[in-house]
Design a protein around this motif. Structure first.
Motif, short mmCIF file in Angstrom:
data_model
loop_
_atom_site.label_atom_id
_atom_site.label_comp_id
_atom_site.label_asym_id
_atom_site.label_seq_id
_atom_site.Cartn_x
_atom_site.Cartn_y
_atom_site.Cartn_z
N GLY A 1 0.47 -1.37 0.11
CA GLY A 1 0.20 -0.22 -0.31
C GLY A 1 0.02 1.51 0.03
N VAL A 2 2.34 1.25 -0.13
CA VAL A 2 3.25 1.89 -0.01
C VAL A 2 2.44 3.07 -1.68
CG1 VAL A 2 5.70 3.21 0.00
CG2 VAL A 2 4.76 1.13 1.34
N SER A 3 2.58 4.47 -1.44
CA SER A 3 2.37 5.28 -2.92
C SER A 3 3.74 5.59 -3.79
CB SER A 3 2.05 6.71 -2.22
OG SER A 3 3.24 7.49 -1.69
N LEU A 4 3.12 5.41 -4.88
CA LEU A 4 4.64 5.06 -5.94
C LEU A 4 5.51 6.74 -5.07
CD1 LEU A 4 3.02 4.48 -8.85
CD2 LEU A 4 4.33 3.01 -7.59
N PRO B 1 -4.26 3.80 8.13
CA PRO B 1 -3.49 3.04 7.37
C PRO B 1 -3.02 3.25 6.62
CG PRO B 1 -5.82 1.98 8.35
CD PRO B 1 -5.89 3.40 9.09
N GLY B 2 -2.44 4.37 6.00
CA GLY B 2 -1.84 4.75 5.06
C GLY B 2 -0.96 5.38 5.50
N ARG B 3 -0.80 5.94 6.46
CA ARG B 3 0.35 6.28 7.43
C ARG B 3 1.15 5.46 7.74
NH1 ARG B 3 -0.35 12.72 10.12
NH2 ARG B 3 1.79 11.63 10.55
N ALA B 4 0.65 4.25 8.38
CA ALA B 4 1.43 3.12 8.92
C ALA B 4 1.94 2.21 8.12
CB ALA B 4 0.11 2.74 9.68
N GLY B 5 1.11 2.67 6.96
CA GLY B 5 1.62 1.83 5.45
C GLY B 5 0.70 0.13 5.76
N LEU B 6 -0.35 0.13 6.41
CA LEU B 6 -0.50 -1.27 6.30
C LEU B 6 -2.06 -1.60 5.40
CD1 LEU B 6 -1.26 -1.28 10.22
CD2 LEU B 6 0.28 -2.57 8.90
N SER B 7 -2.46 -2.66 4.88
CA SER B 7 -3.55 -3.06 3.71
C SER B 7 -4.57 -2.50 4.38
CB SER B 7 -2.97 -4.07 3.01
OG SER B 7 -3.27 -4.67 4.24
N PRO B 8 -5.99 -2.72 4.36
CA PRO B 8 -6.59 -3.27 5.11
C PRO B 8 -6.58 -3.92 5.99
CG PRO B 8 -7.81 -2.14 3.45
CD PRO B 8 -6.17 -2.29 3.26
N GLU B 9 -6.18 -5.47 5.38
CA GLU B 9 -5.86 -6.95 5.67
C GLU B 9 -5.34 -6.56 7.08
OE1 GLU B 9 -5.27 -6.14 2.47
OE2 GLU B 9 -7.67 -7.12 1.76
N GLN B 10 -4.03 -6.43 6.58
CA GLN B 10 -3.09 -5.83 7.51
C GLN B 10 -3.36 -5.07 8.55
OE1 GLN B 10 0.12 -3.65 5.34
NE2 GLN B 10 1.40 -5.90 5.58
N THR B 11 -4.47 -4.23 8.66
CA THR B 11 -4.46 -3.77 10.14
C THR B 11 -5.57 -4.91 10.58
OG1 THR B 11 -4.57 -1.60 8.55
CG2 THR B 11 -6.64 -1.49 10.56
N ARG B 12 -6.47 -5.08 10.06
CA ARG B 12 -7.22 -5.95 10.71
C ARG B 12 -6.67 -7.45 11.63
NH1 ARG B 12 -10.58 -5.76 6.20
NH2 ARG B 12 -10.16 -6.99 4.95
N ALA B 13 -5.54 -8.16 10.85
CA ALA B 13 -4.62 -9.06 11.46
C ALA B 13 -3.85 -8.27 12.80
CB ALA B 13 -3.76 -9.23 10.33
N LEU B 14 -3.94 -6.85 12.21
CA LEU B 14 -2.73 -6.01 14.07
C LEU B 14 -3.80 -5.64 14.49
CD1 LEU B 14 -0.83 -4.44 15.41
CD2 LEU B 14 -1.55 -2.61 13.87
N VAL B 15 -4.98 -5.48 15.03
CA VAL B 15 -6.18 -5.64 15.74
C VAL B 15 -6.43 -7.12 16.72
CG1 VAL B 15 -8.59 -5.50 16.38
CG2 VAL B 15 -7.55 -3.76 14.93
N ARG B 16 -6.20 -8.00 15.31
CA ARG B 16 -6.69 -9.37 15.98
C ARG B 16 -5.18 -9.79 16.97
NH1 ARG B 16 -8.57 -10.50 10.52
NH2 ARG B 16 -6.36 -11.35 10.10
N GLY B 17 -4.39 -10.22 16.20
CA GLY B 17 -3.04 -10.14 17.28
C GLY B 17 -2.97 -9.47 18.76
#
Length: 151
Positions: A70-73, A115-131
């Motif tokens: 999800g990192v911008s060009l 998530p954008g500033r953290a460099g996380l995709s929606p899936e990674q954000t959900r995984a972070l919360v679950r973890g």
């Protein structure tokens, strides 16, 4: 003491644009776009003799890793130019809009994330919360001698 002869180096592997694109999981058009954007080096050789080397594949895989995360060009361009992967936080420019998520993990425990500033995709954000939820339960359970899977 006699020196052992050095074995001849392996021939350098050359890739056509189609082969390079397939190995990296992108299209030839994407390879050309990344070259035009300065994200990967131009091919070695010219015209019909143009070919790509292992370094091109490595550059392409690195750019793909960043863009898949999800990192911008624009940011990828900075990283390719040698910027550190975790730069100091920059203040958002005036007028910019950020969407922050506030996640309640438990009573008295919240996570705020953009998530954008953290460099996380929606899936990674959900995984972070679950973890974090699992870790919180584990910490709570270990203090009370309870089953970590319990409430």
């Amino acid at each position: 003491m006699p020196s052992t002869p050095t074995p001849p180096s392996a021939p350098t592997r050359r890739y056509a644009i189609d082969e390079l694109a397939t190995l990296a999981g992108v299209t030839p058009r994407t390879v050309r776009f990344y070259i035009a954007q300065g994200l990967i080096d131009r091919p070695a050789g010219e015209k019909r003799g143009a070919h790509y080397l292992q370094r091109h594949l490595e550059q392409l895989l690195l750019v793909r890793r960043w863009t898949d995360a999800g990192v911008s060009l624009e940011r990828v361009r900075e990283l390719v130019a040698g910027a550190p992967e975790d730069p100091p936080r920059r203040a958002p420019p005036p007028g910019s809009v950020e969407v922050w998520s506030r996640v309640t993990l438990a009573d008295g425990l919240e996570l705020q994330v953009e998530p954008g500033r953290a460099g996380l995709s929606p899936e990674q954000t959900r995984a972070l919360v679950r973890g974090l939820l699992a870790l919180y339960r584990q910490v709570r359970a270990s203090e009370h001698g309870a089953d970590p899977e319990g409430p």
